[in-house]
Scaffold this motif. Structure first.
Motif, short mmCIF file in Angstrom:
data_model
loop_
_atom_site.label_atom_id
_atom_site.label_comp_id
_atom_site.label_asym_id
_atom_site.label_seq_id
_atom_site.Cartn_x
_atom_site.Cartn_y
_atom_site.Cartn_z
N VAL A 1 0.87 -1.36 0.15
CA VAL A 1 -0.12 0.10 0.15
C VAL A 1 0.88 1.29 0.11
N PHE A 2 1.90 1.15 0.85
CA PHE A 2 2.81 2.32 0.92
C PHE A 2 4.12 2.07 0.79
N GLN A 3 5.16 2.93 0.30
CA GLN A 3 6.43 2.68 0.08
C GLN A 3 7.28 3.35 1.26
N ASN A 4 6.78 4.56 1.43
CA ASN A 4 8.04 5.24 2.52
C ASN A 4 7.11 5.86 3.70
N VAL A 5 7.46 5.22 4.73
CA VAL A 5 6.83 5.57 6.16
C VAL A 5 7.70 6.52 6.89
N LEU A 6 7.04 7.60 7.54
CA LEU A 6 7.68 8.38 8.59
C LEU A 6 7.15 7.94 9.87
N LEU A 7 7.98 7.48 10.81
CA LEU A 7 7.53 7.09 12.18
C LEU A 7 8.13 7.84 13.18
N ILE A 8 7.25 8.48 13.82
CA ILE A 8 7.75 9.30 14.99
C ILE A 8 7.23 8.88 16.39
N GLY A 9 8.21 8.78 17.32
CA GLY A 9 7.86 8.69 18.81
C GLY A 9 8.14 9.82 19.59
N ALA A 10 7.00 10.27 20.28
CA ALA A 10 7.37 11.88 20.76
C ALA A 10 6.31 11.85 21.91
N ASP A 11 7.17 12.60 23.02
CA ASP A 11 6.24 12.76 24.19
C ASP A 11 6.85 14.02 25.12
N ILE A 12 5.73 14.73 25.44
CA ILE A 12 5.97 15.63 26.63
C ILE A 12 5.27 15.34 27.82
N LEU A 13 5.91 14.39 28.39
CA LEU A 13 5.00 13.69 29.77
C LEU A 13 4.99 14.83 30.88
N SER A 14 5.89 15.67 30.79
CA SER A 14 5.94 16.96 31.76
C SER A 14 4.80 17.49 31.81
N ARG A 15 3.83 17.64 30.90
CA ARG A 15 2.39 18.16 30.88
C ARG A 15 1.62 17.42 31.80
N TRP A 16 2.10 16.28 32.20
CA TRP A 16 0.96 15.48 32.75
C TRP A 16 1.61 14.84 34.13
N VAL A 17 2.71 15.35 34.52
CA VAL A 17 3.38 14.95 35.64
C VAL A 17 2.87 15.78 36.79
N ASP A 18 2.83 14.79 38.16
CA ASP A 18 2.44 15.63 39.13
C ASP A 18 3.90 16.24 39.78
N TRP A 19 4.34 17.30 39.94
CA TRP A 19 5.40 17.85 40.07
C TRP A 19 5.74 17.90 41.58
N GLN A 20 4.63 17.36 42.38
CA GLN A 20 4.70 17.39 43.83
C GLN A 20 4.83 15.78 44.33
N ASP A 21 4.79 14.91 43.28
CA ASP A 21 4.98 13.39 43.33
C ASP A 21 6.25 12.93 43.23
N ARG A 22 7.02 12.75 44.29
CA ARG A 22 8.63 12.50 44.28
C ARG A 22 8.65 10.86 43.31
N ARG A 23 7.71 10.08 43.54
CA ARG A 23 7.66 8.72 42.96
C ARG A 23 7.59 8.67 41.52
N THR A 24 6.97 9.70 40.77
CA THR A 24 7.10 9.73 39.25
C THR A 24 7.83 10.96 38.70
N CYS A 25 7.80 12.11 39.34
CA CYS A 25 8.10 13.31 38.78
C CYS A 25 9.76 13.26 38.40
N VAL A 26 10.59 12.42 39.18
CA VAL A 26 11.92 12.36 39.03
C VAL A 26 12.35 11.61 37.68
N LEU A 27 11.43 10.78 37.12
CA LEU A 27 11.50 9.64 36.23
C LEU A 27 11.32 10.03 34.63
N PHE A 28 10.62 11.29 34.61
CA PHE A 28 10.12 11.44 33.22
C PHE A 28 10.82 12.51 32.50
N GLY A 29 11.37 12.56 31.14
CA GLY A 29 11.65 13.57 30.63
C GLY A 29 10.98 13.70 29.20
#
Ligand code: UT7
Length: 330
Positions: A132-160
């Motif tokens: 069906v297709f010859q050329n595919v552009l695959l992108i993996g992208a995330d801005i998890l900082s938008r959804w991190v609880d910046w007061q929760d030390r168990r998660t906020c230190v992990l993501f970028g």
């Protein structure tokens, strides 16, 4: 004769301008550089400012990948964006298509959290294999900082935040050697970013829900156990489908969640640490971006070379997990 094989011919990556190191984290929550480094291996993470968008970093990564593949935006047939954090809940792939000027391409988002890039690679492959297709552009992208609880030390230190991209092209020889994908929704509560409804009464008989998404919530211990058990299993299955063994692998490329997970999986598979790609010290866990970001870095450093065999595995929310075995280059 039609080319129904798949080659991965270019990669690219991009991160926001600013990073925050572990010392900086101690100003936000009760943590220490020592705790974060020994428990996760992370030393810093890039975080998008409120002026930077997912579309921007994803497009920057995509341009690099197309340049390496020697292909123009007009030649792209399909743009797949693996993300859980689009700029637009209706999808951001079309925004990227517009930004790149990929006028012929159809574009859509695919959500499988930290497994998104691996799921995306398999999805892209189906379109190429069917001609069906010859050329595919695959992108993996995330801005998890938008959804991190910046007061929760168990998660906020992990993501970028970050983005990585590859170009997949129809090719005579098939470089996507094997894959396996899995989901288990019964464990969804171990890692999620849930919509919480708020009832709004419209009429006497009808109340609709106009709520909001909450912060990322994770049971770290359970996700850790899941990853260390399921990832070696799924890599073994993908290798079996590729008719290869662990000895054939040049590089183990795992979702960059935790150095202890990388070490434990490599140990279980008996893969020496020199073959394990790791860049999470610099970026943290960038979700769907982590595999293509690490891939691109390793390619540009000259570690990954033409014909090298890579075992990649993503795992995370859903829960989802998957593995692809592929050979780099044409
Ligand atoms: O991308 C999706 C996939 N996600 C993952 O793969 C994540 C998998 N899980 C993990 O990587 C690990 O479970 C974590 C890094 C999240 C946590 O490491 P852990 O060794 O499992 O720590 P823990 O949750 O058992 O916490 C140990 C202690 C606790 O204190 P108490 O209860 O023993 O007094 C936590 O409160 O460490 C405490 N703690 C912290 N201390 C300082 C938790 N976070 C922090 C922190 N700084 N940032």
């Amino acid at each position: 004769m039609q080319n129904l094989g798949i080659a991965i011919t270019g990669s690219g990556s991009a991160v926001p301008e600013t990073f925050l190191n572990n010392q900086g984290m101690t100003e936000l929550v009760d943590t220490s550089d020592e705790w974060i480094t020994t428990r996760t291996g992370i030393r810093q993470r890039y975080l998008a400012s409120c002026h930077e968008s997912l579309t921007q970093i994803a497009s920057a990564a995509a341009k690099q990948a197309m340049a390496m593949a020697g292909i123009t935006a007009q030649e792209i047939d399909l743009i797949l964006l693996a993300t859980s954090t689009p700029d637009d809940l209706f999808g951001s792939a079309c925004q990227i298509q517009g930004e790149l000027g990929a006028t012929r391409a159809v574009a859509f988002d695919l959500t499988a959290a930290c497994s998104g890039f691996v799921f995306g690679m398999v999805t892209a492959a189906q379109y190429i294999r069917t001609g069906v297709f010859q050329n595919v552009l695959l992108i993996g992208a995330d801005i998890l900082s938008r959804w991190v609880d910046w007061q929760d030390r168990r998660t906020c230190v992990l993501f970028g935040d970050g983005a990585g991209a590859v170009v997949l092209q129809a090719n005579q020889s098939d470089r996507l050697l094997g894959f396996e994908l899995k989901s288990d929704g019964t464990q969804n509560s171990n890692l999620n970013l849930t919509y919480v409804p708020q009832c709004q009464q419209l009429t006497a008989d009808l109340a609709v829900s106009t709520g909001n998404f909450q912060f990322i919530s994770m049971n770290g211990k359970e996700v850790y156990k899941f990853a260390v058990q399921k990832v070696p299993e799924i890599i073994d299955k993908a290798l079996f489908r590729a008719q290869l063994t662990v000895e054939d692998i040049d590089w183990l490329l795992l979702h960059q969640a935790n150095q202890r997970i990388l070490d434990a999986v490599a140990q279980r598979l008996k893969i020496p640490e020199q073959k394990v790609i790791s860049n999470l010290a610099s970026y943290g866990n960038t979700s769907a971006a982590s595999i293509p970001l690490a891939l691109d870095e390793a390619v540009r450093e000259g570690k990954i070379q033409n014909n090298h065999i890579i075992a990649a595995s993503g795992f995370g929310a859903g829960l989802t997990w998957g593995s692809v075995i592929f050979q780099w280059g044409k």
